[in-house]
Scaffold this motif. Sequence first.
Motif, mmCIF file in Angstrom:
data_model
loop_
_atom_site.group_PDB
_atom_site.id
_atom_site.type_symbol
_atom_site.label_atom_id
_atom_site.label_comp_id
_atom_site.label_asym_id
_atom_site.label_seq_id
_atom_site.Cartn_x
_atom_site.Cartn_y
_atom_site.Cartn_z
ATOM 1 N N ASN A 44 0.817 -1.203 0.000
ATOM 2 C CA ASN A 44 0.000 0.000 0.000
ATOM 3 C C ASN A 44 0.862 1.269 0.000
ATOM 4 O O ASN A 44 0.488 2.276 -0.584
ATOM 5 C CB ASN A 44 -0.919 -0.016 1.224
ATOM 6 C CG ASN A 44 -1.718 1.243 1.371
ATOM 7 O OD1 ASN A 44 -2.582 1.544 0.569
ATOM 8 N ND2 ASN A 44 -1.423 2.002 2.412
ATOM 9 N N GLU A 68 -4.794 -4.392 6.340
ATOM 10 C CA GLU A 68 -5.256 -3.133 5.751
ATOM 11 C C GLU A 68 -4.189 -2.048 5.845
ATOM 12 O O GLU A 68 -3.198 -2.187 6.555
ATOM 13 C CB GLU A 68 -6.531 -2.670 6.462
ATOM 14 C CG GLU A 68 -7.760 -3.439 6.061
ATOM 15 C CD GLU A 68 -8.251 -3.141 4.648
ATOM 16 O OE1 GLU A 68 -7.692 -2.253 3.969
ATOM 17 O OE2 GLU A 68 -9.198 -3.812 4.221
ATOM 18 N N CYS A 69 -4.442 -0.961 5.157
ATOM 19 C CA CYS A 69 -3.551 0.194 5.169
ATOM 20 C C CYS A 69 -3.418 0.775 6.567
ATOM 21 O O CYS A 69 -2.419 1.420 6.881
ATOM 22 C CB CYS A 69 -4.061 1.251 4.203
ATOM 23 S SG CYS A 69 -5.767 1.722 4.527
ATOM 24 N N PRO A 74 -8.342 -7.448 7.171
ATOM 25 C CA PRO A 74 -8.909 -7.204 5.840
ATOM 26 C C PRO A 74 -10.402 -6.888 5.913
ATOM 27 O O PRO A 74 -11.153 -7.541 6.630
ATOM 28 C CB PRO A 74 -8.649 -8.517 5.106
ATOM 29 C CG PRO A 74 -7.404 -9.045 5.745
ATOM 30 C CD PRO A 74 -7.560 -8.692 7.199
ATOM 31 N N LYS A 76 -11.483 -3.723 6.744
ATOM 32 C CA LYS A 76 -11.691 -2.561 7.603
ATOM 33 C C LYS A 76 -10.807 -1.388 7.168
ATOM 34 O O LYS A 76 -10.371 -0.584 7.982
ATOM 35 C CB LYS A 76 -11.425 -2.913 9.052
ATOM 36 C CG LYS A 76 -12.417 -3.920 9.597
ATOM 37 C CD LYS A 76 -12.449 -3.884 11.099
ATOM 38 C CE LYS A 76 -13.502 -4.815 11.639
ATOM 39 N NZ LYS A 76 -14.819 -4.245 11.622
ATOM 40 N N GLY A 77 -10.576 -1.301 5.875
ATOM 41 C CA GLY A 77 -9.752 -0.226 5.332
ATOM 42 C C GLY A 77 -10.102 0.002 3.870
ATOM 43 O O GLY A 77 -11.253 -0.155 3.482
ATOM 44 N N ARG A 78 -9.089 0.305 3.055
ATOM 45 C CA ARG A 78 -9.362 0.632 1.659
ATOM 46 C C ARG A 78 -8.475 -0.118 0.660
ATOM 47 O O ARG A 78 -8.294 0.310 -0.474
ATOM 48 C CB ARG A 78 -9.239 2.135 1.456
ATOM 49 C CG ARG A 78 -7.906 2.697 1.844
ATOM 50 C CD ARG A 78 -7.827 4.197 1.594
ATOM 51 N NE ARG A 78 -6.694 4.783 2.242
ATOM 52 C CZ ARG A 78 -5.423 4.594 1.892
ATOM 53 N NH1 ARG A 78 -5.125 3.831 0.887
ATOM 54 N NH2 ARG A 78 -4.453 5.178 2.561
ATOM 55 N N ILE A 79 -7.911 -1.233 1.068
ATOM 56 C CA ILE A 79 -7.094 -2.047 0.166
ATOM 57 C C ILE A 79 -8.001 -2.645 -0.917
ATOM 58 O O ILE A 79 -9.106 -3.103 -0.619
ATOM 59 C CB ILE A 79 -6.376 -3.160 0.961
ATOM 60 C CG1 ILE A 79 -5.421 -2.560 1.998
ATOM 61 C CG2 ILE A 79 -5.657 -4.135 0.051
ATOM 62 C CD1 ILE A 79 -4.189 -1.885 1.460
ATOM 63 N N TRP A 81 -9.132 -5.395 -2.537
ATOM 64 C CA TRP A 81 -9.051 -6.852 -2.371
ATOM 65 C C TRP A 81 -9.410 -7.623 -3.632
ATOM 66 O O TRP A 81 -8.805 -8.652 -3.922
ATOM 67 C CB TRP A 81 -9.905 -7.292 -1.185
ATOM 68 C CG TRP A 81 -9.353 -6.730 0.077
ATOM 69 C CD1 TRP A 81 -9.888 -5.722 0.823
ATOM 70 C CD2 TRP A 81 -8.119 -7.079 0.700
ATOM 71 N NE1 TRP A 81 -9.062 -5.437 1.879
ATOM 72 C CE2 TRP A 81 -7.965 -6.249 1.826
ATOM 73 C CE3 TRP A 81 -7.115 -8.006 0.409
ATOM 74 C CZ2 TRP A 81 -6.864 -6.331 2.679
ATOM 75 C CZ3 TRP A 81 -6.017 -8.080 1.245
ATOM 76 C CH2 TRP A 81 -5.904 -7.255 2.364
#
Length: 145
Positions: A44, A68-69, A74, A76-79, A81
């Motif tokens: 990221n 996650e960032c 996984p 609970k963020g903005r990666i 997927w």
Amino acid sequence: MTICIEVLNRFENFLINTAEEGCEYIKQIGENNVKLMLDTFHMNIEEESFGEAIRKTGKYLGHFHTGECNRMVPGKGRIPWKEIGDALSDIGYNQAVVMEPFVQMGGRVGQDVKLWREMYPNISEEKLDEDARQALNFQRYLLNR
């Protein structure tokens, strides 16, 4: 025995910060049992594209960490997927995918990853277990696992 070299971000390492640098290093070593470990948290920070980095790594990918960032589980963020799952599928990756969240400060690990605040207020074992369960289901769905 397979040895995996982790690609870390520039704030934690200065030798190998991108998948491309890692692949060049592995090629120079020239041994079939030396692979790369990619981690979505570090990707990221350093990679322009998760999918391109994974595809570039291809046969050199030996282990994969997800987080996650914001270092949470996984989902609970903005990666991106789906992009990651598609790329892993494209290269035929069939090894382990391991979650590596860090949500509690303190101890050696908390110091090592520079976690200076609790990611959840009033954290409990039950909350950690529930997040892990949800993240596992999320990851299995989006990464085709």
